[in-house]
Structure formats: structure tokens, C-alpha cells
Design an enzyme around this catalytic site. Structure first.
Site, PDB file in Angstrom:
ATOM      1  N   GLY A  18       0.995  -0.929  -0.154  1.00  0.00           N
ATOM      2  CA  GLY A  18      -0.078  -0.343   0.247  1.00  0.00           C
ATOM      3  C   GLY A  18       0.788   1.223   0.051  1.00  0.00           C
ATOM      4  N   GLY A  19       2.060   1.367  -1.092  1.00  0.00           N
ATOM      5  CA  GLY A  19       3.039   2.077  -0.559  1.00  0.00           C
ATOM      6  C   GLY A  19       2.066   2.892  -1.241  1.00  0.00           C
ATOM      7  N   LEU A  22      -2.289   7.357   1.226  1.00  0.00           N
ATOM      8  CA  LEU A  22      -1.719   8.066   1.446  1.00  0.00           C
ATOM      9  C   LEU A  22      -0.870   7.984   3.408  1.00  0.00           C
ATOM     10  CD1 LEU A  22      -2.831  10.926   3.359  1.00  0.00           C
ATOM     11  CD2 LEU A  22      -4.678   8.899   4.898  1.00  0.00           C
ATOM     12  N   TYR A 146     -15.153  -4.276   8.149  1.00  0.00           N
ATOM     13  CA  TYR A 146     -14.082  -3.340   8.516  1.00  0.00           C
ATOM     14  C   TYR A 146     -12.876  -3.461   9.916  1.00  0.00           C
ATOM     15  CZ  TYR A 146     -10.141   0.364   8.222  1.00  0.00           C
ATOM     16  OH  TYR A 146      -8.915   1.362   8.066  1.00  0.00           O
ATOM     17  N   LYS A 150      -9.757  -5.456  11.166  1.00  0.00           N
ATOM     18  CA  LYS A 150      -8.673  -5.677  11.523  1.00  0.00           C
ATOM     19  C   LYS A 150      -8.617  -5.579  12.737  1.00  0.00           C
ATOM     20  CE  LYS A 150      -7.392  -1.575   8.904  1.00  0.00           C
ATOM     21  NZ  LYS A 150      -5.725  -1.666   8.013  1.00  0.00           N
ATOM     22  N   ASN A 175      -7.819   9.163  12.899  1.00  0.00           N
ATOM     23  CA  ASN A 175      -8.099   9.634  11.726  1.00  0.00           C
ATOM     24  C   ASN A 175      -6.790  10.426  11.098  1.00  0.00           C
ATOM     25  OD1 ASN A 175      -9.711  10.977   9.493  1.00  0.00           O
ATOM     26  ND2 ASN A 175     -11.819  10.375  10.076  1.00  0.00           N
ATOM     27  N   ASP A 285     -23.931  10.548  11.388  1.00  0.00           N
ATOM     28  CA  ASP A 285     -23.374  10.876  12.381  1.00  0.00           C
ATOM     29  C   ASP A 285     -22.070  10.098  12.735  1.00  0.00           C
ATOM     30  OD1 ASP A 285     -23.248  14.213  13.087  1.00  0.00           O
ATOM     31  OD2 ASP A 285     -24.342  13.506  14.728  1.00  0.00           O
TER      32      ASP A 285
HETATM   33  P1  NAP Z   1      -5.070   4.352   0.954  1.00  0.00           P
HETATM   34  O1  NAP Z   1      -4.360   5.925   0.548  1.00  0.00           O
HETATM   35  O2  NAP Z   1      -6.516   4.351   0.189  1.00  0.00           O
HETATM   36  O3  NAP Z   1      -4.349   3.412  -0.063  1.00  0.00           O
HETATM   37  C1  NAP Z   1      -4.257   2.173  -0.286  1.00  0.00           C
HETATM   38  C2  NAP Z   1      -3.375   1.133  -0.349  1.00  0.00           C
HETATM   39  O4  NAP Z   1      -3.163  -0.176  -0.345  1.00  0.00           O
HETATM   40  C3  NAP Z   1      -2.607   2.151  -1.485  1.00  0.00           C
HETATM   41  O5  NAP Z   1      -1.220   1.937  -1.737  1.00  0.00           O
HETATM   42  C4  NAP Z   1      -3.400   0.666  -2.277  1.00  0.00           C
HETATM   43  O6  NAP Z   1      -3.095   0.975  -4.073  1.00  0.00           O
HETATM   44  C5  NAP Z   1      -3.025  -0.806  -1.527  1.00  0.00           C
HETATM   45  N1  NAP Z   1      -4.370  -1.367  -1.646  1.00  0.00           N
HETATM   46  C6  NAP Z   1      -5.450  -1.012  -1.458  1.00  0.00           C
HETATM   47  N2  NAP Z   1      -6.616  -2.824  -2.468  1.00  0.00           N
HETATM   48  C7  NAP Z   1      -5.102  -3.435  -2.995  1.00  0.00           C
HETATM   49  C8  NAP Z   1      -4.819  -5.086  -2.966  1.00  0.00           C
HETATM   50  N3  NAP Z   1      -6.176  -5.457  -3.385  1.00  0.00           N
HETATM   51  N4  NAP Z   1      -3.847  -5.532  -3.903  1.00  0.00           N
HETATM   52  C9  NAP Z   1      -2.808  -4.438  -3.815  1.00  0.00           C
HETATM   53  N5  NAP Z   1      -2.246  -3.632  -3.165  1.00  0.00           N
HETATM   54  C10 NAP Z   1      -3.652  -2.578  -2.587  1.00  0.00           C
HETATM   55  O7  NAP Z   1      -5.354   3.963   2.074  1.00  0.00           O
HETATM   56  P2  NAP Z   1      -4.353   4.825   3.696  1.00  0.00           P
HETATM   57  O8  NAP Z   1      -5.476   5.588   3.974  1.00  0.00           O
HETATM   58  O9  NAP Z   1      -3.150   4.456   3.424  1.00  0.00           O
HETATM   59  O10 NAP Z   1      -3.823   3.225   4.904  1.00  0.00           O
HETATM   60  C11 NAP Z   1      -3.265   2.725   5.209  1.00  0.00           C
HETATM   61  C12 NAP Z   1      -3.642   2.102   6.116  1.00  0.00           C
HETATM   62  O11 NAP Z   1      -4.172   2.672   7.351  1.00  0.00           O
HETATM   63  C13 NAP Z   1      -4.626   0.490   5.959  1.00  0.00           C
HETATM   64  O12 NAP Z   1      -4.881   0.242   6.783  1.00  0.00           O
HETATM   65  C14 NAP Z   1      -6.138   1.562   6.787  1.00  0.00           C
HETATM   66  O13 NAP Z   1      -6.789   0.535   7.320  1.00  0.00           O
HETATM   67  C15 NAP Z   1      -5.437   2.046   7.526  1.00  0.00           C
HETATM   68  N6  NAP Z   1      -5.946   2.987   8.301  1.00  0.00           N
HETATM   69  C16 NAP Z   1      -6.157   4.613   7.723  1.00  0.00           C
HETATM   70  C17 NAP Z   1      -6.815   5.020   8.367  1.00  0.00           C
HETATM   71  C18 NAP Z   1      -6.874   6.310   7.946  1.00  0.00           C
HETATM   72  O14 NAP Z   1      -8.094   7.297   7.919  1.00  0.00           O
HETATM   73  N7  NAP Z   1      -7.175   6.929   6.134  1.00  0.00           N
HETATM   74  C19 NAP Z   1      -7.026   5.270  10.037  1.00  0.00           C
HETATM   75  C20 NAP Z   1      -6.509   4.527  10.004  1.00  0.00           C
HETATM   76  C21 NAP Z   1      -6.025   3.392   9.613  1.00  0.00           C
HETATM   77  P3  NAP Z   1      -3.781   1.442  -5.374  1.00  0.00           P
HETATM   78  O15 NAP Z   1      -2.769   2.689  -4.967  1.00  0.00           O
HETATM   79  O16 NAP Z   1      -2.421   0.254  -6.464  1.00  0.00           O
HETATM   80  O17 NAP Z   1      -4.552   1.586  -5.638  1.00  0.00           O
HETATM   81  P1  GDP Z   2     -15.352   7.945  11.057  1.00  0.00           P
HETATM   82  O1  GDP Z   2     -14.195   8.851  11.699  1.00  0.00           O
HETATM   83  O2  GDP Z   2     -14.597   6.561  10.891  1.00  0.00           O
HETATM   84  O3  GDP Z   2     -16.864   8.306  11.381  1.00  0.00           O
HETATM   85  O4  GDP Z   2     -15.024   8.321   9.536  1.00  0.00           O
HETATM   86  P2  GDP Z   2     -15.199   9.579   8.215  1.00  0.00           P
HETATM   87  O5  GDP Z   2     -13.680  10.383   8.454  1.00  0.00           O
HETATM   88  O6  GDP Z   2     -15.633   9.350   7.148  1.00  0.00           O
HETATM   89  O7  GDP Z   2     -15.771  10.583   9.936  1.00  0.00           O
HETATM   90  C1  GDP Z   2     -17.312  10.731   9.198  1.00  0.00           C
HETATM   91  C2  GDP Z   2     -17.540  11.609  10.608  1.00  0.00           C
HETATM   92  O8  GDP Z   2     -17.637  13.219  10.037  1.00  0.00           O
HETATM   93  C3  GDP Z   2     -18.658  11.231  10.964  1.00  0.00           C
HETATM   94  O9  GDP Z   2     -19.665  12.624  11.854  1.00  0.00           O
HETATM   95  C4  GDP Z   2     -19.995  12.342   9.437  1.00  0.00           C
HETATM   96  O10 GDP Z   2     -21.418  12.976   9.578  1.00  0.00           O
HETATM   97  C5  GDP Z   2     -18.962  13.336   9.321  1.00  0.00           C
HETATM   98  N1  GDP Z   2     -18.405  14.228   8.152  1.00  0.00           N
HETATM   99  C6  GDP Z   2     -18.963  15.728   7.202  1.00  0.00           C
HETATM  100  N2  GDP Z   2     -19.142  15.771   6.819  1.00  0.00           N
HETATM  101  C7  GDP Z   2     -18.336  14.520   5.962  1.00  0.00           C
HETATM  102  C8  GDP Z   2     -17.571  14.176   4.255  1.00  0.00           C
HETATM  103  O11 GDP Z   2     -18.504  15.041   3.413  1.00  0.00           O
HETATM  104  N3  GDP Z   2     -17.927  13.533   4.730  1.00  0.00           N
HETATM  105  C9  GDP Z   2     -17.754  11.897   5.318  1.00  0.00           C
HETATM  106  N4  GDP Z   2     -17.000  10.844   5.100  1.00  0.00           N
HETATM  107  N5  GDP Z   2     -17.986  12.525   6.573  1.00  0.00           N
HETATM  108  C10 GDP Z   2     -18.571  13.588   6.822  1.00  0.00           C
END
Ligand code: NAP
Ligand code: GDP
Length: 332
Positions: A18-19, A22, A146, A150, A175, A285
Site C-alpha cells: 500500500g506504498g 496516504l 472493516y 482489522k 483518523n 454522524d
Molecule cells: P489508501 O490511501 O486508500 O491506500 C491504500 C493502499 O493499498 C494503496 O497503495 C493501494 O494501492 C493499496 N491496495 C488496496 N487494495 C490492494 C490490493 N488488493 N492489492 C494491493 N494493494 C492494494 O489507504 P491509507 O489511508 O493509506 O491506509 C493505509 C492503512 O492505514 C490501511 O491499513 C488503513 O486501514 C489504515 N488506516 C487508515 C486510516 C485513514 O484515516 N485513512 C485510519 C486508520 C487506519 P493503489 O494505490 O495501487 O490502489
Molecule cells: P470515521 O471517523 O471512521 O467515522 O469516518 P469519517 O472520516 O468518514 O468521518 C465521519 C464523520 O464526519 C461523521 O460524523 C460524518 O457525519 C462527518 N462528516 C461530515 N462531513 C463529511 C464528509 O463530507 N465526508 C465524510 N466521510 N464524513 C463527513
């Protein structure tokens, strides 16, 4: 007698699944700033192979022979995507995690750091949440596919450790936001979704049209947001220095928690939008709060400094505006 030269550094081959995402790019920003000659870093994308498929995953391990793995690849989405694609969130993440962890074991990987999330904690809980509470009750119903996928990473890490002595550990970020996020309005997380909506409203306003920046839900839920480049630095630290299979929360302090409304106002400020702001309270919410405690992190890494929220939001807004044409804006 002359002192013998020091042994060459042990070479680490660090493979980041997932390099391209984000967090992967947040790690890369840190590695680009501060390279370590003893480490070779490989940032995978889904183009290198589909990690849901065991043989494609095996081919990746065979090609790179990693000594260390940071496992980020996952199906990831915001609240609304989690509510729509419950089955895919479970099945894809379980398959990816099973393949990556089992092949890490088969290929003798010395350490794996996988990513959990604070949204996997029990819905009904006491606050602040800490690392010991992951399995204390069901997660919020909105993202149970999810969340259970996890949670199983923590279970299986322990199984590999007890049965095979593996050092497979996990980190628990809150987040996350930053450059290279998925700015999909429908399927992304709140901050990238809001940034996208705010930029569109700003463009409408500039064109002399009536514009409104719409925040979904009531704006009252609370979240701790972490900047992807801060998380990237902490993940590199965890890989190099955190030697326990027990999960560790990577979060800003409890006092840095903000309401969704405050987060949206930081976006308004960061984007330089001066028009109307409204709430669509017909939208969900989700979980009201998931306040996490970062005491364990701050005890082990006391000098770490987080980027101030408003500065990180402004940097991300500027990145999104500058990279609008190519930034990810799609769902699945
Ligand atoms: P992201 O931006 O959506 O990136 C996902 C990455 O996984 C991309 O590099 C994607 O490749 C790769 N990927 C997805 N499906 C794949 C598959 N089937 N085979 C190979 N590669 C695959 O996600 P992120 O936000 O960086 O999240 C990284 C980690 O942090 C995840 O484990 C997520 O659950 C965790 N996390 C995220 C958040 C958040 O707020 N974003 C919060 C808590 C934890 P492509 O770019 O080529 O599609
Ligand atoms: P969570 O933190 O895992 O719940 O996921 P999100 O990052 O999607 O955040 C969701 C929270 O943001 C909820 O309280 C939503 O009602 C609020 N929210 C407000 N505007 C937005 C929007 O444009 N997109 C998303 N995803 N959530 C929103």
C-alpha cells in the site's frame, strides 16, 4: 594491533504494502528526507500485484525477499463507504491480511508492522480508549466488516508469535489526512471529502454562482486527526524501535480532539473559502467519539512533536488544490 573496521551495517529490505496510498506516501516523505544507508525501501502499489490473491502475493515476496514489512494495503474508506460495502470491507481485508502475514512467515520476515485503526474499538466503552481494550465488545455497527477484519490482525499476530516466534506487531492510528489521500466525496474520509467539497464551493463562488459548503451530519462528533507525514515518521520509528507484538496507539493527545464542525472550519480557513457553510443533518454522524490515549507512545517516544492541526490542514488543502487534476477522487 589496529582496531578492526566495524562490521558493515545489516541490510534491511523494507517492503511497504500500500506504498502509493496516504500513509505509504507519508512514510516515503520521511524516508526521502532522512535516508538510512542500511535500509532499502520498496513502496508497492496494487500494480505490483493484487494482495487479495495468494499467488500474486507470493510472487511479490519472491521478487523482493523483504526482511521487514510495513503492511498498509487495505480496502479503506470513510463512514459512508463502510456502510455501503460491508461485505467487501470484510472479505478483501481478511484476504489481504492473511496473504501478507502468512507469506511474511514463509519468507522468514524478521518484523511486520501492520495498521489497525481506532475505529475498530468497542462502541460502548469507557474513555480514553487504550491498547488493552480492542476486543472488549462489538465495534460501532457502521463499520463492523472493516473493524472485525482489522481486529483479526491483532489475533493472528499473537498466533504467529506463540506458534512460530514471529515479531508481527500493529499500530493503531486515528483518523489520518494529508497529501495523496483519496479525496472522493462519496467514499473518502471526512477531511479529504470536506476539502473537495470546499474547493468546489470556492470555485463556484469565484465564478459568481451561488455556493454552499455542506458539512454532513450534525458536526458534533469528535475526532483526533493525525497528519500523514507525522504518522509516517511514527511508523518508521515503530519499525526500527518498537519491539512488542502488542498494538500501540499512534495518536495526537486527547486534548487535540476536535469536533467535525471545528475540523470543517479549519478546512474553510485552509482553503481560503469565504462563502456560506451549511449542515446536512439527514446524513449519518457515525460513532460519536473514539477518544484514544497516546500515553504508551509518549512514554516510549517522548520527544515526538506533532504538526499543529491547522498547519497540516492548510498544507493538505494547498496540495489538493495544486494537484486537483491528478489527485485520487474516486470510490471503488
Ligand atoms: P489508501 O490511501 O486508500 O491506500 C491504500 C493502499 O493499498 C494503496 O497503495 C493501494 O494501492 C493499496 N491496495 C488496496 N487494495 C490492494 C490490493 N488488493 N492489492 C494491493 N494493494 C492494494 O489507504 P491509507 O489511508 O493509506 O491506509 C493505509 C492503512 O492505514 C490501511 O491499513 C488503513 O486501514 C489504515 N488506516 C487508515 C486510516 C485513514 O484515516 N485513512 C485510519 C486508520 C487506519 P493503489 O494505490 O495501487 O490502489
Ligand atoms: P470515521 O471517523 O471512521 O467515522 O469516518 P469519517 O472520516 O468518514 O468521518 C465521519 C464523520 O464526519 C461523521 O460524523 C460524518 O457525519 C462527518 N462528516 C461530515 N462531513 C463529511 C464528509 O463530507 N465526508 C465524510 N466521510 N464524513 C463527513
Amino acid at each position: 594491533m589496529a582496531t578492526p573496521p566495524p562490521p558493515p551495517p545489516t541490510n534491511m529490505v523494507v517492503m511497504v504494502t500500500g506504498g502509493s496510498g496516504l500513509v505509504g506516501q507519508g512514510i516515503k516523505a520521511n524516508i526521502d528526507r532522512e535516508a538510512n544507508a542500511a535500509e532499502t525501501w520498496i513502496f508497492l502499489t496494487s500494480k505490483d500485484g493484487d494482495l487479495r490473491d495468494k499467488e500474486q502475493t507470493r510472487a511479490i515476496f519472491e521478487k523482493h525477499k523483504p526482511t521487514h514489512v510495513i503492511h498498509l494495503a487495505a480496502r479503506v474508506g470513510g463512514l459512508f463507504s463502510n456502510m455501503k460495502y460491508r461485505v467487501e470491507f470484510w472479505r478483501e481485508n481478511v484476504a489481504i491480511n492473511d496473504n501478507v502475514l502468512h507469506l511474511s512467515h514463509e519468507y522468514g520476515v524478521k518484523k511486520v508492522v501492520s495498521c489497525l485503526s481506532t475505529c475498530i474499538f468497542p462502541d460502548k466503552t469507557t474513555y480514553p480508549i487504550d491498547e488493552t481494550m480492542i476486543h472488549n465488545g462489538p465495534p460501532h455497527h457502521s463499520n463492523e466488516g472493516y473493524a472485525y477484519a482489522k481486529r483479526m490482525i491483532d489475533v493472528i499476530n499473537r498466533c504467529y508469535h506463540l506458534q512460530h516466534g514471529c515479531m508481527f506487531t500493529s499500530v493503531v492510528p486515528t483518523n489520518i489526512f494529508g497529501p495523496h489521500d483519496n479525496f472522493s466525496i462519496e467514499d473518502g474520509h471526512v477531511l479529504p471529502g470536506l476539502m473537495h467539497k470546499c474547493l468546489l464551493a470556492k470555485q463556484k463562488q469565484a465564478a459568481g454562482e451561488e455556493a454552499s459548503f455542506v458539512i454532513w451530519g450534525s458536526g458534533t462528533p469528535l475526532r483526533q486527526f493525525i497528519f500523514s507525514e507525522d504518522l509516517g515518521a511514527l511508523m518508521v520509528w515503530a519499525l526500527r524501535e518498537y519491539d512488542s507484538i502488542e498494538p500501540i496507539i499512534l495518536s495526537v493527545p486527547e486534548e487535540a480532539e476536535v469536533t467535525i464542525k471545528e475540523a470543517a472550519m479549519a478546512v474553510v480557513e485552509g482553503m481560503g473559502y469565504t462563502g456560506k457553510v451549511t449542515f446536512d443533518t439527514s446524513k449519518a454522524d457515525g460513532q460519536h467519539k473514539k477518544t484514544a490515549c497516546n500515553d504508551k507512545l509518549m512514554k516510549l517516544n517522548p520527544s515526538f512533536k506533532f504538526t499543529p492541526f491547522s498547519a497540516a490542514v492548510a498544507k493538505t488543502c494547498a496540495w489538493f488544490e495544486a494537484n486537483y487534476a491528478t489527485a485520487r477522487k474516486g470510490g471503488h
